[in-house]
Design an enzyme around this catalytic site. Sequence first.
Site, mmCIF file in Angstrom:
data_model
loop_
_atom_site.group_PDB
_atom_site.id
_atom_site.type_symbol
_atom_site.label_atom_id
_atom_site.label_comp_id
_atom_site.label_asym_id
_atom_site.label_seq_id
_atom_site.Cartn_x
_atom_site.Cartn_y
_atom_site.Cartn_z
ATOM 1 N N HIS A 189 -0.714 -1.259 -6.958
ATOM 2 C CA HIS A 189 -0.292 0.136 -6.765
ATOM 3 C C HIS A 189 0.307 0.736 -8.027
ATOM 4 C CE1 HIS A 189 -0.243 -0.184 -2.155
ATOM 5 N NE2 HIS A 189 -1.182 0.646 -2.533
ATOM 6 N N HIS A 289 -13.153 2.986 -2.245
ATOM 7 C CA HIS A 289 -11.783 3.195 -1.764
ATOM 8 C C HIS A 289 -11.852 3.938 -0.434
ATOM 9 C CE1 HIS A 289 -7.811 5.483 -1.997
ATOM 10 N NE2 HIS A 289 -7.454 4.212 -2.007
#
Length: 381
Positions: A189, A289
């Site tokens: 992240h 994604h």
Amino acid sequence: MEITEIETLLADKLLFVRVHTDEGIVGVGESGTWAYLETSAAAVETFAEYLVGKDPRRIEHHWQYMYRRFHFRGAALMGALSAIDLALWDIKGKYHGVPAYELLGGSCRGKARVYATVKGDTTEKLLDRCTAAADAGFTAVGHLSPFLDESRDEPYFESHVEMIRTASDRVRQFRETVGDDVDLCIEIHRRLDPHEAVTLAREIEQYHPMFYEDPVRPDNIDAMAKVARKTELPIATGERLHTIHEFEMLLDRDAADYVRPDICMVGGLSQAKKIAGIAEANYVGVVPHNPLGPISTAACLQLAACIPNFAIQEFPYRPERDAAPGEDLVVDPPTHRDGFIEIPDEPGLGVELDIDEVADRPFEGREFKTRLHEDGSVIDQ
């Protein structure tokens, strides 16, 4: 055939777009703008001023017109453009009576491998959910953060050595929990600076993750390339990139082994197929994604079907819920079996919104909050 209306539908934490035609064919898409969906919905209304009255089958021409008409870019605009593009492919597939992938070169595979989404604010929760995902038949788990998914209300601080050793030990526990039959897709992240990312990567190489995702922020592609040069772990990145040009620059620098285009952000199927082609030329795999809703999942399956370098796909199935978000908003949502989802053979994107369910679901949006360091500065999580 002409477009008669473009409709935006905000429900739950999702933005759907429906494109209506005078022949009664309706296409559906989804925006990937995540926390700025209302802004993206407004952009859809702007694009509608151009599209109403046009032939929906001229997809590439409309894409170029909308993208190049004004002089500015950005996530909200690209999310809107992506949703419209998906809806136009849905219409074109329905018009010809074939899945969208048949219009994009035909199928390369009959099913797509997927990984479950594993989140948790404690190590124990992550380990339990890894086990639950494996028990549910998944052969890979992702969104798997060695830094946990802690509350953004809680200030963060760890010493460097504690941060590296604790994160590395969690990856060890992930591997020991699922064994070698389940791949680990490690998600950072964008949490680290390059030197930290390299240090952690070298610590966890021994556990053989399938990929090391977004170790640093994507704003400087050279920083991602620096990490890639100094580790043996495959780097996966691209969910925050918007255009084929950014992906070309990423791969020109050998900064990724897997690209992660968000089909609801990069310009829909039209551009995702081009990104896959750039990746193919560089022997790079595609891992779409997909943290969104069921229209996103359906569109990703169309891409997975028609590209040779598809590797695996994010699936927002959460083991603790035994469900994916928003799956009750469509008729016959995509379902997994033994770690795969069958590619649908219905026309268009292969899935339809349940309009009554969507109408009954209030829009929640996302809280505007990020995490702070103990010293009060902003960190990425």
